[in-house]
Structures are given as structure tokens and as C-alpha cells.
Design a protein around this motif. Sequence first.
Motif, PDB file in Angstrom:
ATOM      1  N   ASP A   1      18.118   6.579  -4.160  1.00 17.77           N
ATOM      2  CA  ASP A   1      18.405   5.967  -2.853  1.00 17.77           C
ATOM      3  C   ASP A   1      17.681   4.645  -2.642  1.00 17.77           C
ATOM      4  O   ASP A   1      17.899   3.965  -1.635  1.00 17.77           O
ATOM      5  N   LYS A   2      16.779   4.310  -3.574  1.00 15.07           N
ATOM      6  CA  LYS A   2      15.987   3.068  -3.474  1.00 15.07           C
ATOM      7  C   LYS A   2      15.209   2.990  -2.151  1.00 15.07           C
ATOM      8  O   LYS A   2      15.224   1.979  -1.445  1.00 15.07           O
ATOM      9  N   ILE A   3      14.518   4.087  -1.845  1.00 14.13           N
ATOM     10  CA  ILE A   3      13.673   4.125  -0.644  1.00 14.13           C
ATOM     11  C   ILE A   3      12.351   4.810  -0.984  1.00 14.13           C
ATOM     12  O   ILE A   3      12.259   5.560  -1.960  1.00 14.13           O
ATOM     13  N   PHE A   4      11.359   4.553  -0.146  1.00 12.62           N
ATOM     14  CA  PHE A   4      10.089   5.252  -0.263  1.00 12.62           C
ATOM     15  C   PHE A   4      10.141   6.447   0.682  1.00 12.62           C
ATOM     16  O   PHE A   4      10.550   6.311   1.842  1.00 12.62           O
ATOM     17  N   GLU A   5       9.689   7.598   0.184  1.00 16.59           N
ATOM     18  CA  GLU A   5       9.736   8.819   0.990  1.00 16.59           C
ATOM     19  C   GLU A   5       8.342   9.438   1.075  1.00 16.59           C
ATOM     20  O   GLU A   5       7.590   9.444   0.098  1.00 16.59           O
ATOM     21  N   CYS A   6       8.056   9.991   2.244  1.00 16.25           N
ATOM     22  CA  CYS A   6       6.773  10.663   2.431  1.00 16.25           C
ATOM     23  C   CYS A   6       6.974  12.174   2.274  1.00 16.25           C
ATOM     24  O   CYS A   6       7.797  12.757   2.998  1.00 16.25           O
ATOM     25  N   PRO A   7       6.233  12.800   1.375  1.00 15.75           N
ATOM     26  CA  PRO A   7       6.383  14.242   1.171  1.00 15.75           C
ATOM     27  C   PRO A   7       5.763  15.078   2.306  1.00 15.75           C
ATOM     28  O   PRO A   7       6.028  16.264   2.391  1.00 15.75           O
ATOM     29  N   CYS A   8       4.961  14.456   3.152  1.00 18.41           N
ATOM     30  CA  CYS A   8       4.255  15.232   4.183  1.00 18.41           C
ATOM     31  C   CYS A   8       5.115  15.536   5.403  1.00 18.41           C
ATOM     32  O   CYS A   8       5.260  16.694   5.781  1.00 18.41           O
ATOM     33  N   HIS A   9       5.657  14.518   6.040  1.00 13.14           N
ATOM     34  CA  HIS A   9       6.415  14.747   7.284  1.00 13.14           C
ATOM     35  C   HIS A   9       7.774  14.066   7.265  1.00 13.14           C
ATOM     36  O   HIS A   9       8.418  13.958   8.297  1.00 13.14           O
ATOM     37  N   GLY A  10       8.167  13.524   6.114  1.00 13.79           N
ATOM     38  CA  GLY A  10       9.543  13.044   5.966  1.00 13.79           C
ATOM     39  C   GLY A  10       9.830  11.607   6.355  1.00 13.79           C
ATOM     40  O   GLY A  10      11.000  11.223   6.408  1.00 13.79           O
ATOM     41  N   SER A  11       8.819  10.794   6.596  1.00 13.14           N
ATOM     42  CA  SER A  11       9.107   9.384   6.899  1.00 13.14           C
ATOM     43  C   SER A  11       9.737   8.722   5.682  1.00 13.14           C
ATOM     44  O   SER A  11       9.461   9.097   4.540  1.00 13.14           O
TER      45      SER A  11
ATOM     46  N   GLN B   1       6.403   8.459  -2.239  1.00 12.34           N
ATOM     47  CA  GLN B   1       7.088   8.544  -3.534  1.00 12.34           C
ATOM     48  C   GLN B   1       8.314   7.654  -3.466  1.00 12.34           C
ATOM     49  O   GLN B   1       8.929   7.538  -2.404  1.00 12.34           O
ATOM     50  N   PHE B   2       8.664   7.066  -4.605  1.00 12.91           N
ATOM     51  CA  PHE B   2       9.855   6.221  -4.633  1.00 12.91           C
ATOM     52  C   PHE B   2      11.044   7.045  -5.090  1.00 12.91           C
ATOM     53  O   PHE B   2      11.012   7.684  -6.137  1.00 12.91           O
TER      54      PHE B   2
ATOM     55  N   ASP C   1       0.870  -1.168   0.000  1.00 15.12           N
ATOM     56  CA  ASP C   1       0.000   0.000   0.000  1.00 15.12           C
ATOM     57  C   ASP C   1       0.912   1.224   0.000  1.00 15.12           C
ATOM     58  O   ASP C   1       1.840   1.309   0.806  1.00 15.12           O
ATOM     59  N   ALA C   2       0.686   2.182  -0.898  1.00 11.86           N
ATOM     60  CA  ALA C   2       1.559   3.353  -1.012  1.00 11.86           C
ATOM     61  C   ALA C   2       1.201   4.471  -0.048  1.00 11.86           C
ATOM     62  O   ALA C   2       1.759   5.555  -0.126  1.00 11.86           O
ATOM     63  N   HIS C   3       0.285   4.209   0.870  1.00 10.04           N
ATOM     64  CA  HIS C   3      -0.056   5.205   1.891  1.00 10.04           C
ATOM     65  C   HIS C   3       0.956   5.129   3.025  1.00 10.04           C
ATOM     66  O   HIS C   3       1.253   4.040   3.526  1.00 10.04           O
TER      67      HIS C   3
END
Length: 139
Positions: free
Chosen positions: A97-107, A92-93, A81-83
Motif C-alpha cells: 500500500d506504500k504507507i507507514f502503519e503503526c502496529p500499536c493502535h492502527g495509525s 512499519q512500512f 523518524d520511525a516513531h
Amino acid sequence: MAKKKLRDAKIDRRKFLESAAGWLSIAGIASLSLPFSKLLKSTSHSFNIQVKLSTLKEGVNFLKKPPLFIIKNKNHIEIYDAHCTHMGCILQFNENDKIFECPCHGSRFTVAGKVIHGPATKPLKKLKYYIKNDNIIVG
Ligand code: FES
């Protein structure tokens, strides 16, 4: 005159108490409905979709609707799930860096869904699927 002031003060106090009771009722109802809305939000990510296996590239594929990451490596597939597990923003992928990043709070999460940077504390939700002919069926 003094009796009238006393009576007005009693009426004002009564109005205040009635008003306060009304606001407390509204606050109580709102606080009860908050966990319920969170429950609805957390269960709204079930998917019943079909994706053609042959259309996927090797590596991370992003599906917009519903937002999913389908990771294809040779004969192995994993679907997340991309949430974001913090507050539900769409991840976002980061190809470099081959990681998933959250644009909202940086997780940030590994491609295996593990948290590597908060505020999220839970791993990404891994979704079950099966393959029938050339179709990946998620749900
Ligand atoms: Fe992703 Fe807050 S929603 S870090």
C-alpha cells in the motif's frame, strides 16, 4: 466509655487525614512529573548517525538503530523518524500500500509523513540531514 470512643474516633480521623494528605502529596508529585517525562520522551529522538548513501536501495529504507525511514528517489532523499506520533511505537512500512502503519493502535501515514488514519494527529517528524562524500549524516 463514651469519652474513650470519642477520643478513638478523633485519632482515627487524624490518622485518616494524615494518610490522605500523604497520598495527595504523592499524587501531586506524580502529576507534575508526568508532563516532564513526556518532554524527555519527545526530545529523545535526535540522531547523530552516518549512513552510506551507496548502500541504500531506491524507495523506503528502514534503519533499526535509531529507527528511521530513509526514502531515496533518484537524487532526492527524505528522512523520517520511525516513531509513531501518537505514542511512540515503531512504524512499519507496508510495501503493497506504500504507507507507514503503526502496529500499536492502527495509525497510518503516507510516505510523505501525513496522517491518513488516527489516532495519531501529527505528521511524522522529518529529520534534517546533510551529505558529505558518500555519507548521509542525520542529526
Ligand atoms: Fe501509533 Fe498509537 S502509538 S497509533
